[in-house]
Design an enzyme around this catalytic site. Structure first.
Site, PDB file in Angstrom:
ATOM      1  N   LYS A   9       0.832  -1.202   0.000  1.00 31.00           N
ATOM      2  CA  LYS A   9       0.000   0.000   0.000  1.00 31.00           C
ATOM      3  C   LYS A   9       0.868   1.254   0.000  1.00 31.00           C
ATOM      4  O   LYS A   9       1.913   1.296   0.648  1.00 31.00           O
ATOM      5  CB  LYS A   9      -0.911  -0.012   1.228  1.00 31.00           C
ATOM      6  CG  LYS A   9      -1.796   1.216   1.406  1.00 31.00           C
ATOM      7  CD  LYS A   9      -2.651   1.054   2.649  1.00 31.00           C
ATOM      8  CE  LYS A   9      -3.497   2.298   2.903  1.00 31.00           C
ATOM      9  NZ  LYS A   9      -2.680   3.462   3.313  1.00 31.00           N
ATOM     10  N   LYS A  14       7.644   1.311   1.903  1.00 30.07           N
ATOM     11  CA  LYS A  14       8.268   0.352   0.989  1.00 30.07           C
ATOM     12  C   LYS A  14       9.646   0.812   0.525  1.00 30.07           C
ATOM     13  O   LYS A  14      10.619   0.058   0.573  1.00 30.07           O
ATOM     14  CB  LYS A  14       7.326   0.134  -0.198  1.00 30.07           C
ATOM     15  CG  LYS A  14       7.689  -0.999  -1.117  1.00 30.07           C
ATOM     16  CD  LYS A  14       6.552  -1.312  -2.070  1.00 30.07           C
ATOM     17  CE  LYS A  14       6.195  -0.157  -2.995  1.00 30.07           C
ATOM     18  NZ  LYS A  14       5.378   0.919  -2.420  1.00 30.07           N
ATOM     19  N   LYS A  40       6.698   8.988  -9.342  1.00 23.90           N
ATOM     20  CA  LYS A  40       7.260   9.966  -8.401  1.00 23.90           C
ATOM     21  C   LYS A  40       8.774   9.928  -8.389  1.00 23.90           C
ATOM     22  O   LYS A  40       9.422  10.901  -7.971  1.00 23.90           O
ATOM     23  CB  LYS A  40       6.733   9.726  -6.982  1.00 23.90           C
ATOM     24  CG  LYS A  40       5.240   9.907  -6.808  1.00 23.90           C
ATOM     25  CD  LYS A  40       4.863  10.009  -5.347  1.00 23.90           C
ATOM     26  CE  LYS A  40       5.312   8.831  -4.509  1.00 23.90           C
ATOM     27  NZ  LYS A  40       4.705   7.544  -4.920  1.00 23.90           N
ATOM     28  N   ASP A 127      -0.203  -0.134  -4.409  1.00 21.96           N
ATOM     29  CA  ASP A 127      -0.883  -1.424  -4.483  1.00 21.96           C
ATOM     30  C   ASP A 127      -1.502  -1.628  -5.865  1.00 21.96           C
ATOM     31  O   ASP A 127      -2.456  -2.372  -6.027  1.00 21.96           O
ATOM     32  CB  ASP A 127      -1.960  -1.537  -3.399  1.00 21.96           C
ATOM     33  CG  ASP A 127      -2.927  -0.353  -3.423  1.00 21.96           C
ATOM     34  OD1 ASP A 127      -2.703   0.574  -4.208  1.00 21.96           O
ATOM     35  OD2 ASP A 127      -3.907  -0.379  -2.658  1.00 21.96           O
TER      36      ASP A 127
END
Length: 255
Positions: A9, A14, A40, A127
């Protein structure tokens, strides 16, 4: 060569986790490449002390095919080779298709032959598991998918969706599910909730990362824990997780 894809998510931590795992694997003397698969382009930001590196997509827009691999791959001071796929101009084009094009371009430019990496880590957008964002799951890119989650309901929901996608993609000879990493956990209840969900996919938890203030301090300083607080208990946790995952992928250990 071991290739691993990390999903989870958005906002689960992460990129922070992958960057510290990459640094830990590099400490072991392995040649490591980290590829951010997100428009990004911030996966490798902390590895590079807050400096954004040229993305593959923006470099292609500027120079078409007239550029070298070294123009889009930067070696950080912890030894990790960093690359960012980037994405299309906002409002124009498909971000997922951009990931496909960028990974294909890196391959065409000889990333794997030139660097001869021991480990490649793909840090994939949030996700989203459809279209181009499923590209790193394909076997020619990754052998295993690791999913990050917390004990929070929406994070577990997203992790389950990703696991379902991995399960469906098995028929297409995509990567298998390596396991779940619990990030920012606060209690054993969090662990139990994730373990229950993982069991539904005949998988388990391979790592537990606590909610530690050091992570926030490192992020604010555009740094990674292994470089800023290399002697901390959390840094050692990252090292043990990296060693565990590497051993699992080499077929010598389970955790």
């Amino acid at each position: 060569m071991i290739q691993l894809a990390f999903y989870g998510k958005g906002g689960i931590g992460k990129s922070t986790t992958v960057s510290n795992l990459a640094a830990a694997l590099s400490e072991k003397g392995l040649r490591v490449v980290q590829i951010g698969c997100d428009p990004k382009a911030d996966s490798t930001l902390n590895l590079c002390h807050g400096k954004r590196i040229p993305t593959v997509m923006e470099t292609c827009r500027k120079h078409n095919d007239d550029f070298k691999l070294s123009d889009v791959v930067v070696k950080s001071d912890v030894g990790v080779y960093c690359a960012e796929t980037g994405g299309p101009i906002p409002g124009v084009g498909c971000a997922g298709r951009g990931v496909i094009s960028a990974l294909e371009k890196l391959k065409a430019k000889g990333l794997y032959e030139t660097l001869s990496p021991d480990v490649v880590l793909y840090d994939v957008l949030g996700d989203v598991v459809c279209g181009g964002f499923a590209m790193p799951m394909r076997r020619q890119y990754a052998q295993s998918v690791y999913i990050l989650t917390s004990g929070e309901a929406m994070s577990i929901y997203a992790a389950a969706n990703i696991a379902m996608a991995v399960d469906r993609f098995k028929k297409r000879h995509y990567a298998g599910l390596g396991g779940f990493i619990v990030n920012r956990y606060h209690s054993e209840e969090d662990i139990a909730q994730v373990a229950h969900m993982a069991g539904q996919f005949h998988s388990g938890i391979v790592g537990r990362l606590p909610d530690d203030e050091i992570v926030k301090k490192a992020d604010q300083a555009h740094d990674i824990v292994l470089r800023m607080a290399g002697d901390s208990p959390l840094a050692e946790t990252y090292r043990k997780l990296a060693e565990c995952i590497y051993a699992r992928e080499c077929g010598s250990e389970s955790c």
